[in-house]
Scaffold this motif. Structure first.
Motif, short mmCIF file in Angstrom:
data_model
loop_
_atom_site.label_atom_id
_atom_site.label_comp_id
_atom_site.label_asym_id
_atom_site.label_seq_id
_atom_site.Cartn_x
_atom_site.Cartn_y
_atom_site.Cartn_z
N LEU A 1 4.79 11.36 -0.17
CA LEU A 1 5.31 10.00 -0.09
C LEU A 1 4.30 9.10 0.61
N LEU A 2 4.09 7.92 0.06
CA LEU A 2 3.19 6.94 0.66
C LEU A 2 3.84 6.30 1.89
N VAL A 3 3.01 5.90 2.83
CA VAL A 3 3.52 5.23 4.02
C VAL A 3 4.18 3.91 3.66
N SER A 4 3.65 3.22 2.65
CA SER A 4 4.28 1.97 2.21
C SER A 4 5.70 2.21 1.70
N THR A 5 5.92 3.32 1.01
CA THR A 5 7.27 3.64 0.54
C THR A 5 8.16 4.06 1.70
N LEU A 6 7.58 4.69 2.71
CA LEU A 6 8.35 5.07 3.88
C LEU A 6 8.91 3.84 4.59
N ARG A 7 8.18 2.75 4.61
CA ARG A 7 8.69 1.52 5.24
C ARG A 7 9.94 1.03 4.52
N GLU A 8 9.95 1.12 3.18
CA GLU A 8 11.13 0.69 2.44
C GLU A 8 12.31 1.63 2.68
N ARG A 9 12.03 2.91 2.85
CA ARG A 9 13.11 3.86 3.16
C ARG A 9 13.74 3.53 4.52
N ILE A 10 12.92 3.12 5.47
CA ILE A 10 13.45 2.77 6.79
C ILE A 10 14.37 1.56 6.69
N LEU A 11 13.98 0.57 5.92
CA LEU A 11 14.83 -0.62 5.74
C LEU A 11 16.14 -0.26 5.05
N LEU B 1 14.48 -7.33 7.40
CA LEU B 1 13.08 -7.55 7.74
C LEU B 1 12.20 -7.23 6.53
N SER B 2 11.14 -7.97 6.38
CA SER B 2 10.20 -7.72 5.30
C SER B 2 9.41 -6.44 5.58
N ALA B 3 9.26 -5.60 4.53
CA ALA B 3 8.54 -4.34 4.70
C ALA B 3 7.08 -4.55 5.06
N SER B 4 6.52 -5.68 4.68
CA SER B 4 5.11 -5.93 4.97
C SER B 4 4.86 -6.15 6.46
N ARG B 5 5.91 -6.41 7.23
CA ARG B 5 5.73 -6.65 8.67
C ARG B 5 5.96 -5.39 9.50
N ILE B 6 6.27 -4.30 8.86
CA ILE B 6 6.53 -3.06 9.59
C ILE B 6 5.22 -2.31 9.82
N LYS C 1 -1.52 6.75 16.85
CA LYS C 1 -2.41 6.39 15.75
C LYS C 1 -1.63 5.65 14.69
N MET C 2 -2.14 4.51 14.23
CA MET C 2 -1.46 3.71 13.22
C MET C 2 -1.59 4.38 11.85
N LEU C 3 -0.51 4.34 11.08
CA LEU C 3 -0.48 4.93 9.73
C LEU C 3 -0.89 3.87 8.71
N THR C 4 -1.74 4.28 7.78
CA THR C 4 -2.21 3.38 6.72
C THR C 4 -1.26 3.44 5.54
N ASN C 5 -0.96 2.27 4.96
CA ASN C 5 0.03 2.20 3.89
C ASN C 5 -0.40 2.96 2.64
N ALA C 6 -1.70 3.03 2.37
CA ALA C 6 -2.17 3.66 1.14
C ALA C 6 -2.24 5.18 1.24
N GLN C 7 -1.99 5.74 2.43
CA GLN C 7 -2.06 7.19 2.61
C GLN C 7 -0.67 7.81 2.52
N VAL D 1 -1.18 13.34 4.90
CA VAL D 1 -2.50 13.13 5.48
C VAL D 1 -2.44 13.22 7.00
N TYR D 2 -1.32 12.80 7.58
CA TYR D 2 -1.18 12.80 9.03
C TYR D 2 -0.46 14.07 9.53
N ASN D 3 -0.29 15.03 8.65
CA ASN D 3 0.34 16.32 9.01
C ASN D 3 1.70 16.13 9.67
N LEU D 4 2.51 15.25 9.10
CA LEU D 4 3.85 15.02 9.64
C LEU D 4 4.76 16.17 9.23
N GLU D 5 5.60 16.58 10.18
CA GLU D 5 6.55 17.67 9.96
C GLU D 5 7.97 17.18 10.14
#
Length: 210
Positions: A152-162, A169-174, A181-187, A191-195
């Protein structure tokens, strides 16, 4: 005329009452009952000597036989006993074992991490606090976002949170961070080894001034 013959006297002891050792024989019904009970007791004794199971156990053989200590059950029996009518299908899966981290803060390659986590995970998100915008529903609580595949992309994760919080809130502001460490939307989150049950920190990006 011939004189009548006098009656013969009975031998001595003929009319005496019977003693205890020579009591009269019991009636037919009593004798049958005694014989039947004797046969049942003898047959039960012989079955116990031969190691046969009791009749009650032999009648219920194969119908809901309870497990005995030391009995090995197959996988099919365990799945079938999880719950009648598919009740076991709704049970939550067991908590997955976490993968050991690499030394020095190194990360596993993305594809290797996805192959080690074939099932979706759930992530926890720490929301910020903003009382000026009640419609954003940012109260500083921790929410759980379930069913997240590792690709799953980080950008899609922002929409799941909303979707979970119901925020306007707009997803672009999350902005999301993990371990400082900040997560990049395109990754992807792999990539960040999230469990499973990892905690992300959410913040709000300031609007750009024109």
């Amino acid at each position: 005329p011939t004189p009548p013959t006098p009656p013969r006297p009975s031998p001595p002891g003929r009319n005496r009452p019977p003693c205890s050792r020579h009591s009269p024989r019991p009636s037919c019904s009593r004798r049958c009952t005694t014989r039947a009970s004797t046969r049942r007791s003898l047959s039960g004794t012989s079955r116990r000597r031969q190691g046969c199971a009791p009749r009650s156990a032999r009648r219920g053989r194969g119908v809901g036989t309870p497990p005995v200590a030391g009995m090995v059950r197959s996988a099919d029996e365990m799945e079938g006993g999880a719950g009648a009518g598919g009740a076991g299908d709704d049970m939550p899966p067991a908590k997955r074992q976490r993968v050991a981290k690499l030394p020095g803060g190194a990360l596993y390659p993305e594809q290797d991490w996805i192959s080690m986590h074939p099932h979706p995970i759930a992530l926890r998100v720490q929301l910020p606090t903003d009382e000026t915008k009640p419609e954003w529903k940012l109260d500083g609580s921790v929410v759980t976002v379930p069913e997240l595949p590792l690709n799953l992309l980080v950008s899609t994760l922002r929409e799941r949170i909303l979707a979970v919080t119901g925020s306007t809130l707009s997803a672009s502001r999350i902005r999301l961070a993990y371990g400082g460490k900040m997560l990049t939307n395109a990754q992807t989150i792999a990539v960040y080894n999230l469990e499973d049950e990892d905690l992300l920190v959410m913040s709000i990006r300031d609007t750009k001034k024109k």
